[in-house]
Design an enzyme around this catalytic site. Sequence first.
Site, short mmCIF file in Angstrom:
data_model
loop_
_atom_site.label_atom_id
_atom_site.label_comp_id
_atom_site.label_asym_id
_atom_site.label_seq_id
_atom_site.Cartn_x
_atom_site.Cartn_y
_atom_site.Cartn_z
N CYS A 58 17.78 -63.90 7.28
CA CYS A 58 18.36 -62.57 7.42
C CYS A 58 17.46 -61.55 6.71
CB CYS A 58 19.77 -62.55 6.81
SG CYS A 58 20.55 -60.93 6.97
N CYS A 62 20.91 -58.94 0.13
CA CYS A 62 22.14 -59.19 -0.64
C CYS A 62 21.86 -60.25 -1.72
CB CYS A 62 23.26 -59.65 0.28
SG CYS A 62 23.41 -58.61 1.76
N CYS A 65 23.14 -63.93 -1.62
CA CYS A 65 23.21 -64.66 -0.35
C CYS A 65 22.07 -65.65 -0.13
CB CYS A 65 23.25 -63.69 0.81
SG CYS A 65 23.53 -64.56 2.38
N CYS A 102 36.32 -68.62 12.39
CA CYS A 102 35.48 -67.47 12.07
C CYS A 102 34.01 -67.82 12.24
CB CYS A 102 35.74 -67.01 10.64
SG CYS A 102 34.74 -65.60 10.17
N CYS A 133 37.61 -64.83 14.86
CA CYS A 133 37.07 -63.88 13.90
C CYS A 133 35.55 -64.00 13.97
CB CYS A 133 37.56 -64.20 12.49
SG CYS A 133 36.90 -63.09 11.23
N CYS A 193 39.09 -57.72 8.61
CA CYS A 193 39.03 -58.67 7.50
C CYS A 193 37.97 -58.12 6.55
CB CYS A 193 38.64 -60.05 8.01
SG CYS A 193 38.32 -61.25 6.71
N ARG A 265 42.96 -63.74 0.97
CA ARG A 265 42.38 -65.09 1.10
C ARG A 265 41.64 -65.51 -0.16
NH1 ARG A 265 39.17 -64.80 5.61
NH2 ARG A 265 41.07 -65.00 6.79
N1 SAM Z 1 25.49 -61.11 7.75
C1 SAM Z 1 26.81 -60.66 7.87
C2 SAM Z 1 27.19 -59.66 6.80
O1 SAM Z 1 26.67 -59.72 5.71
O2 SAM Z 1 28.03 -58.81 7.10
C3 SAM Z 1 27.85 -61.76 7.92
C4 SAM Z 1 27.73 -62.98 7.05
S1 SAM Z 1 27.83 -62.75 5.30
C5 SAM Z 1 27.32 -64.32 4.73
C6 SAM Z 1 29.55 -62.59 4.98
C7 SAM Z 1 30.01 -62.45 3.55
O3 SAM Z 1 29.91 -63.70 2.88
C8 SAM Z 1 29.28 -61.51 2.63
O4 SAM Z 1 29.61 -60.17 2.82
C9 SAM Z 1 29.74 -61.99 1.27
O5 SAM Z 1 30.91 -61.30 0.86
C10 SAM Z 1 30.04 -63.47 1.50
N2 SAM Z 1 29.08 -64.32 0.77
C11 SAM Z 1 27.80 -64.58 1.13
N3 SAM Z 1 27.20 -65.37 0.20
C12 SAM Z 1 28.12 -65.60 -0.76
C13 SAM Z 1 28.09 -66.32 -1.98
N4 SAM Z 1 26.99 -66.96 -2.41
N5 SAM Z 1 29.22 -66.38 -2.72
C14 SAM Z 1 30.34 -65.73 -2.31
N6 SAM Z 1 30.41 -65.02 -1.17
C15 SAM Z 1 29.32 -64.95 -0.41
C1 DTB Z 2 34.01 -64.13 3.37
O1 DTB Z 2 34.53 -63.21 2.71
N1 DTB Z 2 33.53 -65.24 2.85
C2 DTB Z 2 32.96 -66.09 3.86
C3 DTB Z 2 33.24 -65.31 5.16
N2 DTB Z 2 33.84 -64.10 4.68
C4 DTB Z 2 32.19 -65.07 6.14
C5 DTB Z 2 31.55 -66.48 3.61
C6 DTB Z 2 31.34 -67.18 2.27
C7 DTB Z 2 29.94 -67.60 2.23
C8 DTB Z 2 29.62 -68.42 1.00
C9 DTB Z 2 28.21 -68.81 0.97
C10 DTB Z 2 27.77 -69.68 2.10
O2 DTB Z 2 28.46 -70.69 2.45
O3 DTB Z 2 26.69 -69.44 2.67
FE1 SF4 Z 3 22.26 -61.23 5.56
FE2 SF4 Z 3 23.53 -62.73 3.79
FE3 SF4 Z 3 23.48 -60.09 3.47
FE4 SF4 Z 3 24.93 -61.17 5.51
S1 SF4 Z 3 25.28 -61.42 3.31
S2 SF4 Z 3 23.55 -59.41 5.60
S3 SF4 Z 3 23.64 -62.97 5.99
S4 SF4 Z 3 21.68 -61.48 3.41
#
Ligand code: SAM
Ligand code: DTB
Ligand code: SF4
Length: 351
Positions: A58, A62, A65, A102, A133, A193, A265
Amino acid sequence: MSHTLGSIRNDWQLPEVEALFALPFMDLLFQAQRVHRANHEPNTVQTSTLLSIKTGACPEDCAYCPQSVRYDTGLGREALMEVEAVRESAQRARAAGATRFCMGAAYRSPKAKDIVVIAQMIREVRAAGLETCATLGMLTPEQAQELKDAGLDYYNHNLDTSPEYYGEIITTRTYQDRLDTLGAVREAGLKVCCGGIVGMGESSTDRASLLLTLANLPEHPESVPINQLVKVPGTPLHGASDVDPFDFVRTIAVARVLMPRAHVRLSAGRESMSDEMQALCFLAGANSIFYGEKLLTTGNPAVERDRQLFARLGLKPEQRPAELAPTEQPAAHAPHAVTASPRAAHEKTTA
Ligand code: SAM
Ligand code: DTB
Ligand code: SF4
């Protein structure tokens, strides 16, 4: 504070929210549980299963992430999954007892050609008898409408943290970008959500400010995921300090009080939580979980562990909405199918 029991407000002030956080723990939990029972069936938890339909690489930054191309977390780049594989995964989730599926993609925003394929995935997941979702990054109003037309029920797009702390976590898109996507999603008639992450070094005021922003949206999100940071090696936040578990529970409780009708959640981070900690989160008003061995790229409690937890606490999974294909029999592996009696399950698991 009794005015909060049933009334829906969108005019919360920061000092009021901070005052909730500052309540004695038991008083806050008592209030959250009262709000919960005035608005929801007690002892009932909605179950969503996640699937990463497009993993890694990506372009966003973030800091939490594992899927950002900027951090070496050992994740490779994967193409968008085939529709057939998504359909099979959804069928397995339904058989295991989930009611919502989802689909997550590591996009800044989806491309037109991806939306066409994802629309087909949405139709297949709905046909499998699950609510749908998706979380695909930023959307234009037209894209939100295309997803709605394909039968999408919910769109997940998190604010992640307070407007004040946001710049410490993400620099490649703004808070306003996120609010704009939420507006487009709402305008298209999709359910929202939207939640955030606890444990990224934010202050208690930041947590209050995040929840305030969510509660003061024109309409409350139907679903509010509260994630505990999953610390993934290679991400900038890998070394973040642990959150005091009671502060995490407080965040759930305040979300419940501010957004009485939302499903709150208990999201990422459950794998490292004890059963007792999760029980406190349910007491604080959480009534939804991610269910299934995997989140997007990281782990989640095993289905068997959740079945036992539900049985030990006397929790039951929320039923599918009526418009979805009816379940003739309780799914063979649904959490409540473990045993009819919570007491018996407790004896079984502690024997
Ligand atoms: N790329 C899209 C976005 O960011 O909108 C969708 C996927 S993203 C992984 C969805 C959400 O997962 C993020 O906004 C964040 O709140 C959560 N998330 C991602 N990595 C995480 C982590 N290591 N621990 C907790 N929540 C995480
Ligand atoms: C949300 O609030 N948490 C989920 C879902 N929406 C998409 C994602 C959590 C991701 C945790 C890190 C991972 O598994 O990559
Ligand atoms: Fe990309 Fe992860 Fe940020 Fe979603 S949360 S925009 S997958 S870097």
